[in-house]
Design an enzyme around this catalytic site. Structure first.
Site, short mmCIF file in Angstrom:
data_model
loop_
_atom_site.label_atom_id
_atom_site.label_comp_id
_atom_site.label_asym_id
_atom_site.label_seq_id
_atom_site.Cartn_x
_atom_site.Cartn_y
_atom_site.Cartn_z
N SER A 136 0.94 -1.53 -0.27
CA SER A 136 -0.23 -0.05 0.07
C SER A 136 0.41 1.27 -0.01
O SER A 136 1.50 1.47 -0.82
CB SER A 136 -0.50 -0.11 1.51
OG SER A 136 -1.66 0.92 1.79
N ASP A 275 -2.03 5.81 -3.29
CA ASP A 275 -0.82 5.33 -2.88
C ASP A 275 -0.68 3.90 -3.36
O ASP A 275 -1.29 4.04 -4.82
CB ASP A 275 -1.78 4.86 -0.99
CG ASP A 275 -2.66 3.86 -1.08
OD1 ASP A 275 -3.18 3.42 -2.05
OD2 ASP A 275 -2.85 3.29 -0.23
N ASP A 277 -1.28 0.93 -3.83
CA ASP A 277 -1.69 0.35 -4.37
C ASP A 277 -3.45 0.82 -4.65
O ASP A 277 -4.46 0.02 -5.37
CB ASP A 277 -2.38 -1.34 -3.82
CG ASP A 277 -2.71 -0.42 -2.08
OD1 ASP A 277 -3.17 0.63 -1.89
OD2 ASP A 277 -3.55 -1.83 -1.53
N ASP A 279 -6.02 2.07 -3.45
CA ASP A 279 -7.19 1.38 -2.35
C ASP A 279 -7.67 2.94 -1.94
O ASP A 279 -8.25 1.98 -0.36
CB ASP A 279 -7.04 0.41 -1.45
CG ASP A 279 -6.17 0.24 -0.49
OD1 ASP A 279 -5.16 1.89 -0.23
OD2 ASP A 279 -6.08 -0.22 0.14
#
Length: 489
Positions: A136, A275, A277, A279
């Site tokens: 992340s 960020d 990833d 999410d």
């Protein structure tokens, strides 16, 4: 419905087959050094690649996940895999896939994609589960492995504990060593995820908007530009190539300065920072001000409430949410419920209460009307559409909303896992926190916790004025440094 591919596997079957009598002590890779603290944190297993997350460890994780998932999931389908741009991602993906296929599971590898893409494809494909290889917002040297259930939501703590029991050699359930699975590359499925983001929105609804995207050298570098252009927006992209050495470094949702400057320089309507990833997302208004998850929840909550799509005007958030947000929402007849930090806790409370909106100040936002998990791209698209439909700028919406209490957050790096996990046993630190809480009383809040995703103790102090917040933040940080960090000779 996503179907099983008709083409052949992209590489041959495993060349070994485990003995039906094999045990955890005879598995050839069972020599990994394990920490005494739990492997699974608030967002899966995270650590430095090559230290905690090695190829042998990923192999074990995959094998034991492959043993646990079939026992608790009725779906006969594959496990969906994705990854971000980190240099260690391919190594972990191959080792994880080897463990999963050794346990008999079929693997569909999406390749580079956002975490919510894995969750979505898992939910529509009769998959047995999903797994994302990403850390992340963490720095490039870290990586992580996060599992999803067959419904696309994060795997339950119970099943995570069963996987960990296998890794630690304490499993008390039968294992399958008689079959092995196949591995398929399925990057074309990412297009289905992109289409799902567009489907609830009016085509071309972002025409006339200029939007800057900071993609953090991460998982959304290909997906986000296509999604926003597909809605008619003019976009300027920052940090928009796959780069495993630079993912999240001085960019993205944890470092907003480049995006703030770009929004002003390009005279853009707004900007979004993702960020690694994708999410989570934070926004920047036309004046260069950062707009966090509290504001996003407030604006989206107003929109859903007007459309009668927000039962009881209830928003679920965490203990980190600003008091200014809570007071403003309450004045509108709304209600705020707080949980521990972590979007899985927000999701659980939303399920319990039937709430249709929840999220975190950090930019994780969940809206079951449009998605099954926190999704930075989904959130950004809906916020941009909301701004366009309002007829005024995001900056004006912010000015008309609420004033935040000054809130300071400091992260103190504590490498020792045991000290981090047991910080509440440190009497001098606890005493300092209690003194702060007594002094602030109704004028603020104190929150100290061990991060579930990074080797840090997070110290948050919120107060009616900045001076008070600064004073107590410094006192608590000093106590952490004095009593949790090793003494220097």
């Amino acid at each position: 419905m996503v179907t099983t591919p008709s083409f052949k596997p992209t590489y041959e079957q495993n060349t070994f087959k485990l003995s039906p009598t094999a045990t955890t002590t005879t598995l050839p890779w069972n020599n990994t050094s394990l920490p005494t603290t739990p492997l699974f944190g608030t967002d899966g297993i995270r650590g430095k690649a090559g230290e905690l997350l090695t190829a042998p460890m990923a192999l074990q994780i995959g094998f034991w996940a492959g043993q646990v998932l079939p026992q608790y999931c009725q779906n006969p389908g594959p496990i969906i895999m994705g990854q971000d741009t980190r240099n260690s991602g391919n190594m972990l993906a191959m080792a994880l896939s080897a463990g999963l296929t050794a346990a008999g599971l079929e693997v569909w590898n999406l390749g580079l994609c956002p975490t919510p893409c894995v969750a979505y494809i898992t939910s529509i494909s009769e998959a047995i589960g999903g797994v994302m290889i990403s850390a992340s917002h963490n720095p490039p040297e870290d990586n992580g492995i996060k599992f999803f259930g067959s419904d696309g939501t994060k795997l339950s703590s119970e099943l995570q504990q069963k996987i960990e029991s296998g890794i630690r050699g304490t499993a008390n359930f039968p294992t399958n060593h008689s079959n092995w699975g196949q591995h398929y590359h399925r990057p074309e499925l990412v297009k289905e995820y992109q289409a799902s983001l567009h489907s609830p929105l009016t085509p071309g609804s972002l025409q006339g908007m200029k939007i800057v995207l900071d993609l953090a050298w991460g998982a959304a570098v290909h997906t986000a530009p296509e999604v926003f252009r597909g809605m008619g927006a003019e976009i300027i992209c920052l940090h928009d190539q796959p780069n495993g050495d630079r993912i999240n470094v001085n960019c993205g949702s944890t470092h907003l300065s480049h995006l703030q400057q770009a929004v002003i320089e390009h005279n853009a309507n707004l900007g979004f920072a993702f960020d690694g990833d994708a999410d989570r997302v934070l926004a920047i208004d036309s004046q260069g001000r950062s707009i966090d998850g509290d504001y996003i929840l407030y604006f989206w909550g107003q929109s859903l409430s007007k459309a009668r799509l927000l039962p009881n005007n209830l928003i679920v958030t965490t203990v980190m949410a600003n008091l200014g947000f809570e007071h403003a929402w309450n004045k509108q007849g709304g209600k705020i419920l707080r949980t521990k930090v972590g979007d899985q806790y927000v999701h659980a409370e939303m399920q319990r209460t039937g709430s249709m909106l929840g999220g975190e100040q950090s930019g994780h936002v969940l809206c079951p009307h449009y998605g099954i998990t926190g999704d930075g791209l989904m959130t950004a698209l809906h916020l941009a559409t909301l701004v366009k439909n309002s007829g005024i700028s995001l900056a004006e919406l912010v000015d008309q909303s609420f004033k935040t209490y000054p809130q300071l957050l400091r992260n103190v790096r504590v490498e020792d896992r045991d000290r981090r996990a047991n910080w509440k046993n440190c009497e001098p630190l606890v005493k300092t926190i209690e003194e702060a809480e007594t002094a602030l009383a109704d004028l603020g809040r104190v929150l100290v916790r061990a991060s579930g995703t990074e080797p840090v103790i997070r110290v948050m102090v919120e107060a009616i004025n900045l001076e008070l917040a600064k004073s107590w933040t410094e006192n608590i940080v000093l106590a952490v440094q004095q009593h949790l960090l090793p003494t220097k000779d």
